[in-house]
Write a protein that holds these residues in place. Structure first.
Motif, PDB file in Angstrom:
ATOM      1  N   HIS A  83     -41.640  23.120   5.887  1.00  0.00           N
ATOM      2  CA  HIS A  83     -41.553  24.487   5.352  1.00  0.00           C
ATOM      3  C   HIS A  83     -42.692  25.401   5.781  1.00  0.00           C
ATOM      4  CE1 HIS A  83     -38.423  23.994   1.861  1.00  0.00           C
ATOM      5  NE2 HIS A  83     -37.958  23.607   3.024  1.00  0.00           N
ATOM      6  N   GLU A  84     -43.812  24.830   6.245  1.00  0.00           N
ATOM      7  CA  GLU A  84     -44.881  25.722   6.725  1.00  0.00           C
ATOM      8  C   GLU A  84     -44.380  26.456   7.950  1.00  0.00           C
ATOM      9  OE1 GLU A  84     -48.610  23.738   7.306  1.00  0.00           O
ATOM     10  OE2 GLU A  84     -48.590  23.013   5.237  1.00  0.00           O
ATOM     11  N   TYR A  85     -44.850  27.709   8.139  1.00  0.00           N
ATOM     12  CA  TYR A  85     -44.272  28.577   9.178  1.00  0.00           C
ATOM     13  C   TYR A  85     -44.154  27.878  10.537  1.00  0.00           C
ATOM     14  CZ  TYR A  85     -43.384  32.546  12.187  1.00  0.00           C
ATOM     15  OH  TYR A  85     -42.810  33.379  13.120  1.00  0.00           O
ATOM     16  N   ASP A  86     -45.273  27.377  11.063  1.00  0.00           N
ATOM     17  CA  ASP A  86     -45.255  26.783  12.412  1.00  0.00           C
ATOM     18  C   ASP A  86     -44.358  25.552  12.465  1.00  0.00           C
ATOM     19  OD1 ASP A  86     -46.956  28.717  13.270  1.00  0.00           O
ATOM     20  OD2 ASP A  86     -48.762  27.457  13.236  1.00  0.00           O
ATOM     21  N   LYS A 118     -43.140  26.453  -0.632  1.00  0.00           N
ATOM     22  CA  LYS A 118     -43.277  27.057   0.699  1.00  0.00           C
ATOM     23  C   LYS A 118     -41.956  27.548   1.280  1.00  0.00           C
ATOM     24  CE  LYS A 118     -47.617  25.171   1.991  1.00  0.00           C
ATOM     25  NZ  LYS A 118     -48.319  23.949   2.306  1.00  0.00           N
ATOM     26  N   ARG A 120     -40.597  30.330   0.912  1.00  0.00           N
ATOM     27  CA  ARG A 120     -40.682  31.733   1.356  1.00  0.00           C
ATOM     28  C   ARG A 120     -41.220  31.783   2.787  1.00  0.00           C
ATOM     29  NH1 ARG A 120     -42.244  34.309  -4.475  1.00  0.00           N
ATOM     30  NH2 ARG A 120     -42.071  36.307  -3.439  1.00  0.00           N
ATOM     31  N   GLU A 121     -42.174  30.906   3.059  1.00  0.00           N
ATOM     32  CA  GLU A 121     -42.751  30.810   4.402  1.00  0.00           C
ATOM     33  C   GLU A 121     -41.682  30.329   5.397  1.00  0.00           C
ATOM     34  OE1 GLU A 121     -46.586  28.441   6.061  1.00  0.00           O
ATOM     35  OE2 GLU A 121     -46.579  28.851   3.922  1.00  0.00           O
ATOM     36  N   ARG A 124     -39.399  33.153   6.306  1.00  0.00           N
ATOM     37  CA  ARG A 124     -39.986  34.079   7.300  1.00  0.00           C
ATOM     38  C   ARG A 124     -39.858  33.484   8.708  1.00  0.00           C
ATOM     39  NH1 ARG A 124     -43.701  35.195   3.062  1.00  0.00           N
ATOM     40  NH2 ARG A 124     -45.252  33.710   3.809  1.00  0.00           N
ATOM     41  N   ALA A 125     -40.049  32.166   8.803  1.00  0.00           N
ATOM     42  CA  ALA A 125     -39.918  31.501  10.106  1.00  0.00           C
ATOM     43  C   ALA A 125     -38.482  31.608  10.625  1.00  0.00           C
ATOM     44  CB  ALA A 125     -40.332  30.038   9.989  1.00  0.00           C
ATOM     45  N   ASP A 154     -39.212  39.260  -0.093  1.00  0.00           N
ATOM     46  CA  ASP A 154     -40.279  39.127   0.914  1.00  0.00           C
ATOM     47  C   ASP A 154     -39.927  39.763   2.249  1.00  0.00           C
ATOM     48  OD1 ASP A 154     -41.787  37.689  -0.813  1.00  0.00           O
ATOM     49  OD2 ASP A 154     -41.728  35.804   0.310  1.00  0.00           O
ATOM     50  N   THR A 155     -38.682  39.594   2.682  1.00  0.00           N
ATOM     51  CA  THR A 155     -38.328  39.914   4.077  1.00  0.00           C
ATOM     52  C   THR A 155     -37.317  41.043   4.209  1.00  0.00           C
ATOM     53  OG1 THR A 155     -36.525  38.314   4.000  1.00  0.00           O
ATOM     54  CG2 THR A 155     -38.662  37.495   4.792  1.00  0.00           C
TER      55      THR A 155
END
Ligand SMILES: NC(=O)c1ccc[n+]([C@@H]2O[C@H](COP(=O)([O-])OP(=O)(O)OC[C@H]3O[C@@H](n4cnc5c(N)ncnc54)[C@H](OP(=O)(O)O)[C@@H]3O)[C@@H](O)[C@H]2O)c1
Length: 280
Positions: A83-86, A118, A120-121, A124-125, A154-155
């Motif tokens: 779930h982290e962006y990268d 995470k 939400r992150e 975004r990805a 958020d987006t």
């Protein structure tokens, strides 16, 4: 191949067949065989996920089927541990490598995993992944009203799809209303009810008898008339055909209501409440 199935138009203007093929837990050569059989029987939407461990097989089935890539929609889902962006971006890139495709038609966040916090992150990805053309459409799975509100806030981007548990014992009236309000297509996982399928329940058997069809066909027809997009899984070619052959009859309002009335507050198959259940 059964008669052509209708399509749903998503909020981003793209289209998906109204019934897709669930590929879990099909793996290996037998899995590829079952998926090719599904495509030969008329399925044009295959549902996989990183966590199903069968993206190689899905890609192989698409190539071996002889059907043009553009005529088959492929969905995958990124897992909770990415779930982290990268990691979410790499998760999609790695999935494409396994599938042997340059894009998927739809990528979903598999579970929100709220305690990790995470999603939400991850969303975004996915918005950026779509921007790069790696996915035609983006969506989520197992998101509640609150999770949806968070990522839209958020987006400004509304998911095209939310894939949720939906079968006669858990008809998801509230989430279907949320989706209607937001313009999100409902996809149904375990659409028949898997091992607890209510094939012997009277509302289903009565309708099956009245229309001269199988109980499984009644349930999938109910899904379509709810406006949902079911993803039945079957490794059996005859059942694959049967599950797609549900456009030649119409359930009455009374039949629809009687099937929906099989719903129970605790009707989930394994307690997969997305506020509590988490999958990494
Ligand atoms: N997003 C998520 O969190 C999530 C969770 C679960 C599932 N999914 C997706 O949803 C798909 C379908 O879910 P599912 O496999 O759990 O449930 P399902 O499609 O409701 O049920 C599949 C089971 O029903 C049997 N079956 C299929 N057609 C039948 C018919 N016409 N008559 C009698 N039995 C029949 C299959 O056996 P045979 O193969 O022997 O026919 C299999 O055991 C999965 O493959 C996956 O793609 C997503």
């Amino acid at each position: 191949m059964v008669s052509a199935i209708p399509h749903y138009t998503l909020n981003d203007g793209t289209q998906l067949p109204a019934i897709g093929f669930g590929t879990y837990p099909l793996t290996g050569d037998d899995g590829i065989k079952a998926m090719i059989s599904a495509i030969e029987n008329g399925y044009r939407l295959l549902d996989t996920a990183v966590n199903y461990g069968n993206e190689d097989e899905v890609g192989e089935a698409v190539r071996q089927s002889g059907i043009a890539r553009d005529d088959i929609a492929v969905t995958t889902k990124i897992p909770g541990r990415h779930h982290e962006y990268d990691q979410a971006v790499s998760s999609v890139e790695d999935a494409l490598r396994r599938l042997g495709l340059d894009h998927v038609d739809l990528v979903l966040i598999h579970w929100p995993n709220p305690s990790v916090g995470k999603y939400r992150e991850a969303w975004r990805a996915l918005v950026d992944v779509r921007e790069r053309g790696l996915a035609t459409s983006i969506g989520v799975s197992n998101f509640t009203r609150q999770h949806l509100a968070d990522i839209i806030h958020d987006t400004g981007v509304t998911p095209a799809v939310n894939q949720i548990e939906l079968h006669p014992y858990f008809p998801q009236a509230e989430m279907r209303a949320v989706h209607a309000e937001l313009g999100i297509q409902t996809e149904s996982w375990s659409p028949l009810g898997k091992r607890s399928a209510p094939f012997d329940q009277q509302p289903v058997t009565d309708a099956a008898e009245a229309h001269g069809v199988a109980p499984s066909q009644v349930i999938l027809r109910w899904q379509l008339q709810l406006g949902a997009l079911p993803l039945p899984k079957s490794a059996n070619p005859q059942r694959q055909r049967e599950n797609l052959d549900v456009t030649g009859f119409q359930l009455t309002e009374q039949e629809m209501n009687a099937i929906t009335a099989l719903g129970r507050p605790h009707g989930r198959l394994f307690g997969g409440d997305p506020d509590i259940h988490e999958e990494m």
